[in-house]
Scaffold this motif. Sequence first.
Motif, PDB file in Angstrom:
ATOM      1  N   ALA A   1      36.698  35.919  53.602  1.00  0.00           N
ATOM      2  CA  ALA A   1      37.176  35.258  52.383  1.00  0.00           C
ATOM      3  C   ALA A   1      38.211  36.094  51.644  1.00  0.00           C
ATOM      4  O   ALA A   1      38.985  35.550  50.846  1.00  0.00           O
ATOM      5  N   GLU A   2      38.262  37.381  51.928  1.00  0.00           N
ATOM      6  CA  GLU A   2      39.258  38.245  51.293  1.00  0.00           C
ATOM      7  C   GLU A   2      40.672  37.704  51.512  1.00  0.00           C
ATOM      8  O   GLU A   2      41.542  37.850  50.660  1.00  0.00           O
ATOM      9  N   THR A   3      40.867  37.026  52.623  1.00  0.00           N
ATOM     10  CA  THR A   3      42.196  36.502  52.963  1.00  0.00           C
ATOM     11  C   THR A   3      42.601  35.297  52.113  1.00  0.00           C
ATOM     12  O   THR A   3      43.783  34.940  52.095  1.00  0.00           O
ATOM     13  N   VAL A   4      41.637  34.676  51.431  1.00  0.00           N
ATOM     14  CA  VAL A   4      41.952  33.487  50.625  1.00  0.00           C
ATOM     15  C   VAL A   4      41.698  33.705  49.131  1.00  0.00           C
ATOM     16  O   VAL A   4      41.844  32.781  48.336  1.00  0.00           O
ATOM     17  N   ARG A   5      41.347  34.915  48.769  1.00  0.00           N
ATOM     18  CA  ARG A   5      41.102  35.210  47.359  1.00  0.00           C
ATOM     19  C   ARG A   5      42.402  35.628  46.679  1.00  0.00           C
ATOM     20  O   ARG A   5      43.272  36.233  47.302  1.00  0.00           O
ATOM     21  N   PRO A   6      42.531  35.330  45.376  1.00  0.00           N
ATOM     22  CA  PRO A   6      43.740  35.764  44.666  1.00  0.00           C
ATOM     23  C   PRO A   6      43.764  37.285  44.498  1.00  0.00           C
ATOM     24  O   PRO A   6      42.735  37.952  44.654  1.00  0.00           O
ATOM     25  N   ALA A   7      44.918  37.799  44.172  1.00  0.00           N
ATOM     26  CA  ALA A   7      45.062  39.242  43.938  1.00  0.00           C
ATOM     27  C   ALA A   7      44.258  39.655  42.705  1.00  0.00           C
ATOM     28  O   ALA A   7      44.042  38.853  41.792  1.00  0.00           O
ATOM     29  N   ALA A   8      43.827  40.883  42.697  1.00  0.00           N
ATOM     30  CA  ALA A   8      43.066  41.404  41.558  1.00  0.00           C
ATOM     31  C   ALA A   8      43.984  41.535  40.340  1.00  0.00           C
ATOM     32  O   ALA A   8      45.154  41.895  40.481  1.00  0.00           O
ATOM     33  N   PRO A   9      43.464  41.235  39.160  1.00  0.00           N
ATOM     34  CA  PRO A   9      44.281  41.403  37.954  1.00  0.00           C
ATOM     35  C   PRO A   9      44.478  42.886  37.649  1.00  0.00           C
ATOM     36  O   PRO A   9      43.675  43.728  38.058  1.00  0.00           O
ATOM     37  N   SER A  10      45.527  43.176  36.918  1.00  0.00           N
ATOM     38  CA  SER A  10      45.733  44.560  36.477  1.00  0.00           C
ATOM     39  C   SER A  10      44.693  44.894  35.410  1.00  0.00           C
ATOM     40  O   SER A  10      44.034  44.001  34.865  1.00  0.00           O
ATOM     41  N   ALA A  11      44.570  46.161  35.094  1.00  0.00           N
ATOM     42  CA  ALA A  11      43.619  46.586  34.058  1.00  0.00           C
ATOM     43  C   ALA A  11      43.958  45.936  32.718  1.00  0.00           C
ATOM     44  O   ALA A  11      43.070  45.505  31.982  1.00  0.00           O
ATOM     45  N   ALA A  12      45.252  45.823  32.418  1.00  0.00           N
ATOM     46  CA  ALA A  12      45.670  45.206  31.153  1.00  0.00           C
ATOM     47  C   ALA A  12      45.343  43.713  31.140  1.00  0.00           C
ATOM     48  O   ALA A  12      44.884  43.175  30.130  1.00  0.00           O
ATOM     49  N   GLU A  13      45.576  43.029  32.272  1.00  0.00           N
ATOM     50  CA  GLU A  13      45.238  41.601  32.361  1.00  0.00           C
ATOM     51  C   GLU A  13      43.729  41.388  32.231  1.00  0.00           C
ATOM     52  O   GLU A  13      43.287  40.452  31.569  1.00  0.00           O
ATOM     53  N   HIS A  14      42.979  42.255  32.867  1.00  0.00           N
ATOM     54  CA  HIS A  14      41.509  42.153  32.805  1.00  0.00           C
ATOM     55  C   HIS A  14      41.028  42.327  31.366  1.00  0.00           C
ATOM     56  O   HIS A  14      40.199  41.560  30.880  1.00  0.00           O
ATOM     57  N   ARG A  15      41.569  43.318  30.696  1.00  0.00           N
ATOM     58  CA  ARG A  15      41.170  43.572  29.301  1.00  0.00           C
ATOM     59  C   ARG A  15      41.559  42.400  28.392  1.00  0.00           C
ATOM     60  O   ARG A  15      40.771  41.970  27.537  1.00  0.00           O
ATOM     61  N   ALA A  16      42.760  41.884  28.570  1.00  0.00           N
ATOM     62  CA  ALA A  16      43.223  40.748  27.755  1.00  0.00           C
ATOM     63  C   ALA A  16      42.347  39.522  28.000  1.00  0.00           C
ATOM     64  O   ALA A  16      42.007  38.794  27.064  1.00  0.00           O
ATOM     65  N   ARG A  17      41.965  39.314  29.262  1.00  0.00           N
ATOM     66  CA  ARG A  17      41.105  38.168  29.596  1.00  0.00           C
ATOM     67  C   ARG A  17      39.754  38.302  28.904  1.00  0.00           C
ATOM     68  O   ARG A  17      39.237  37.340  28.326  1.00  0.00           O
ATOM     69  N   LEU A  18      39.163  39.483  28.947  1.00  0.00           N
ATOM     70  CA  LEU A  18      37.872  39.707  28.295  1.00  0.00           C
ATOM     71  C   LEU A  18      37.979  39.563  26.781  1.00  0.00           C
ATOM     72  O   LEU A  18      37.089  38.992  26.145  1.00  0.00           O
ATOM     73  N   ASP A  19      39.072  40.050  26.213  1.00  0.00           N
ATOM     74  CA  ASP A  19      39.270  39.907  24.759  1.00  0.00           C
ATOM     75  C   ASP A  19      39.364  38.433  24.362  1.00  0.00           C
ATOM     76  O   ASP A  19      38.779  38.017  23.360  1.00  0.00           O
TER      77      ASP A  19
END
Length: 197
Positions: A129-147
């Motif tokens: 499934a790794e081949t069909v998963r989206p790329a990991a978000p950056s640390a800044a994107e991850h933090r903004a998403r959680l906020d």
Amino acid sequence: MKWIRALHHLETLAHTCADMATRPRTIFPLRVTRLWAAGDILGPVRDVDRITVALVVDLPVDEVPWLTEPHGSQHWAQAARLPQSPITVRWRSAHAPVWNHALDRPALIWDVETGVAEATLLAITDGVAETVRPAAPSAAEHRARLDDELAVSLRALRTRTATYADRRWGPGKLEPVADALWRAGEGYLDLLDATGR
């Protein structure tokens, strides 16, 4: 549960989503528009305890805070036979990203417009499934998403606390209001822990 059985449950849910999308809005006003898989089912082939999925609904973000159930979700879930399945459902709004700290790089399984993603199901079946998963978000994107999620969750907690206070001593069942408050509180605390605050 065996891998093949888990895949059967996931594929069955994808086809159930497609079927439910054709049912009248008068009976099922909650519209699921996408099904995403997350968690262990996206790893290598092995036995799994449960399948984690995200069901995306066409509701505003504030109506689907983290770990809550939008209005009509229990009716939809009962019709889809979810309570009898080894599936953990996370409800998500179509108007925000589906991923967060718990739904790490989920894979799209079904979409109301394009149907079942057969290539994704095949990749999951083969344990790649790794081949069909989206790329990991950056640390800044991850933090903004959680906020963003934390802000939505806090608004939900405040709103549902006020609703509970209004209904606390009034007539009628308190359980639905109390459960909604509990879910909003659980979601807020989970996000608070994830942000490290």
